[in-house]
Design an enzyme around this catalytic site. Sequence first.
Site, PDB file in Angstrom:
ATOM      1  N   CYS A 217     -18.248  -6.986  35.723  1.00 51.96           N
ATOM      2  CA  CYS A 217     -19.457  -7.717  35.821  1.00 51.96           C
ATOM      3  C   CYS A 217     -20.579  -7.303  36.629  1.00 51.96           C
ATOM      4  O   CYS A 217     -21.749  -7.253  36.196  1.00 51.96           O
ATOM      5  CB  CYS A 217     -19.043  -9.018  36.035  1.00 51.96           C
ATOM      6  SG  CYS A 217     -18.156  -9.855  34.936  1.00 51.96           S
TER       7      CYS A 217
ATOM      8  N   ASN B  20     -15.132 -17.550  30.342  1.00 46.17           N
ATOM      9  CA  ASN B  20     -14.086 -16.385  30.141  1.00 46.17           C
ATOM     10  C   ASN B  20     -13.546 -16.815  28.705  1.00 46.17           C
ATOM     11  O   ASN B  20     -13.099 -17.810  28.613  1.00 46.17           O
ATOM     12  CB  ASN B  20     -13.338 -15.995  31.351  1.00 46.17           C
ATOM     13  CG  ASN B  20     -12.349 -17.177  31.737  1.00 46.17           C
ATOM     14  OD1 ASN B  20     -12.767 -18.431  31.768  1.00 46.17           O
ATOM     15  ND2 ASN B  20     -11.220 -16.926  32.072  1.00 46.17           N
ATOM     16  N   ILE B  21     -13.314 -15.600  27.940  1.00 49.49           N
ATOM     17  CA  ILE B  21     -12.352 -15.821  26.765  1.00 49.49           C
ATOM     18  C   ILE B  21     -11.521 -14.610  26.657  1.00 49.49           C
ATOM     19  O   ILE B  21     -11.676 -13.493  26.857  1.00 49.49           O
ATOM     20  CB  ILE B  21     -13.434 -15.492  25.675  1.00 49.49           C
ATOM     21  CG1 ILE B  21     -14.694 -16.426  25.535  1.00 49.49           C
ATOM     22  CG2 ILE B  21     -12.707 -15.484  24.166  1.00 49.49           C
ATOM     23  CD1 ILE B  21     -14.645 -17.816  25.333  1.00 49.49           C
ATOM     24  N   GLU B  22     -10.254 -15.074  26.802  1.00 44.92           N
ATOM     25  CA  GLU B  22      -9.144 -14.309  26.744  1.00 44.92           C
ATOM     26  C   GLU B  22      -8.714 -13.801  25.587  1.00 44.92           C
ATOM     27  O   GLU B  22      -8.938 -14.294  24.566  1.00 44.92           O
ATOM     28  CB  GLU B  22      -8.107 -14.819  27.927  1.00 44.92           C
ATOM     29  CG  GLU B  22      -8.631 -15.234  29.343  1.00 44.92           C
ATOM     30  CD  GLU B  22      -7.692 -15.684  30.246  1.00 44.92           C
ATOM     31  OE1 GLU B  22      -6.563 -15.976  29.679  1.00 44.92           O
ATOM     32  OE2 GLU B  22      -8.132 -15.462  31.479  1.00 44.92           O
TER      33      GLU B  22
ATOM     34  N   CYS C 127     -16.430  -9.949  39.270  1.00 46.47           N
ATOM     35  CA  CYS C 127     -15.463  -8.480  39.014  1.00 46.47           C
ATOM     36  C   CYS C 127     -16.274  -7.395  39.192  1.00 46.47           C
ATOM     37  O   CYS C 127     -17.599  -7.401  39.035  1.00 46.47           O
ATOM     38  CB  CYS C 127     -14.342  -8.746  38.204  1.00 46.47           C
ATOM     39  SG  CYS C 127     -15.193  -8.225  36.588  1.00 46.47           S
TER      40      CYS C 127
ATOM     41  N   GLU D 179     -19.265 -14.063  33.355  1.00 44.10           N
ATOM     42  CA  GLU D 179     -20.764 -13.811  33.661  1.00 44.10           C
ATOM     43  C   GLU D 179     -21.398 -12.862  32.530  1.00 44.10           C
ATOM     44  O   GLU D 179     -22.544 -12.995  32.236  1.00 44.10           O
ATOM     45  CB  GLU D 179     -20.665 -13.114  34.922  1.00 44.10           C
ATOM     46  CG  GLU D 179     -20.051 -13.838  36.285  1.00 44.10           C
ATOM     47  CD  GLU D 179     -18.613 -13.515  36.221  1.00 44.10           C
ATOM     48  OE1 GLU D 179     -17.847 -13.728  35.323  1.00 44.10           O
ATOM     49  OE2 GLU D 179     -18.262 -13.346  37.442  1.00 44.10           O
TER      50      GLU D 179
ATOM     51  N   CYS E 121     -15.158 -11.556  30.714  1.00 42.05           N
ATOM     52  CA  CYS E 121     -15.590 -12.617  31.756  1.00 42.05           C
ATOM     53  C   CYS E 121     -16.684 -13.649  31.549  1.00 42.05           C
ATOM     54  O   CYS E 121     -17.580 -13.146  30.664  1.00 42.05           O
ATOM     55  CB  CYS E 121     -15.752 -11.779  33.012  1.00 42.05           C
ATOM     56  SG  CYS E 121     -14.878 -10.903  33.728  1.00 42.05           S
TER      57      CYS E 121
HETATM   58  N1  THU Z   1     -12.939 -13.874  35.549  1.00 40.77           N
HETATM   59  C1  THU Z   1     -14.200 -14.391  35.157  1.00 40.77           C
HETATM   60  O1  THU Z   1     -14.580 -14.800  34.099  1.00 40.77           O
HETATM   61  N2  THU Z   1     -15.168 -14.112  35.994  1.00 40.77           N
HETATM   62  C2  THU Z   1     -14.886 -13.601  37.496  1.00 40.77           C
HETATM   63  O2  THU Z   1     -15.860 -13.527  38.151  1.00 40.77           O
HETATM   64  C3  THU Z   1     -13.469 -13.364  37.706  1.00 40.77           C
HETATM   65  C4  THU Z   1     -12.508 -13.315  36.674  1.00 40.77           C
HETATM   66  C5  THU Z   1     -11.786 -14.070  34.385  1.00 40.77           C
HETATM   67  C6  THU Z   1     -11.308 -12.921  33.731  1.00 40.77           C
HETATM   68  C7  THU Z   1     -10.025 -13.489  33.314  1.00 40.77           C
HETATM   69  O3  THU Z   1     -10.079 -14.341  31.868  1.00 40.77           O
HETATM   70  C8  THU Z   1      -9.592 -14.472  34.479  1.00 40.77           C
HETATM   71  O4  THU Z   1     -10.818 -14.800  35.023  1.00 40.77           O
HETATM   72  C9  THU Z   1      -8.514 -14.017  35.350  1.00 40.77           C
HETATM   73  O5  THU Z   1      -8.897 -12.689  35.778  1.00 40.77           O
END
Ligand code: THU
Length: 133
Positions: free
Chosen positions: A91, A42-44, A88, A55, A53
């Site tokens: 995804c 995940n890259i925020e 989520c 995935e 996310c």
């Molecule tokens: N996130 C994912 O990368 N995959 C998931 O299955 C659930 C959530 C990330 C999104 C965000 O960067 C962090 O987790 C918190 O929600």
Amino acid sequence: MDRIQLIKKAKQARELSYSPYSKFAVGAVLLCKDGSEFLGANIENASYPLCMCAERNAIFNAMLHGKTKDDFVCLALIANSPTPCSPCGACRQVISELMPKDALIIMANDNGDIKEVSVDQLLPFAFNKDDLK
Ligand code: THU
């Protein structure tokens, strides 16, 4: 397919996570029929809705390397969550369009809990291109 190895790979992918806001790092790996593997994390962003996310990054990574739906066998993901980390809704929608219905989703956490479902089971009644007709 060695599930434990795949989960280890997802854990390695998690090292690439950029998640300073949630501090919730997620790693994913997408396994293809030819044995190739594509990582995602995940890259925020400070603009929160722009976070991506693990995935989806794994699937996009594979596609940008020329792989397509029929190549995809299994997507494994891991996070430090109380139960195996669950994709989520966004995804699920993307997985449902871009991966075969019978492909496997392996969810894991750091306690060693593992849950497996098919793409079909992950998002029943998905909205898809036929709905647009
Ligand atoms: N996130 C994912 O990368 N995959 C998931 O299955 C659930 C959530 C990330 C999104 C965000 O960067 C962090 O987790 C918190 O929600």
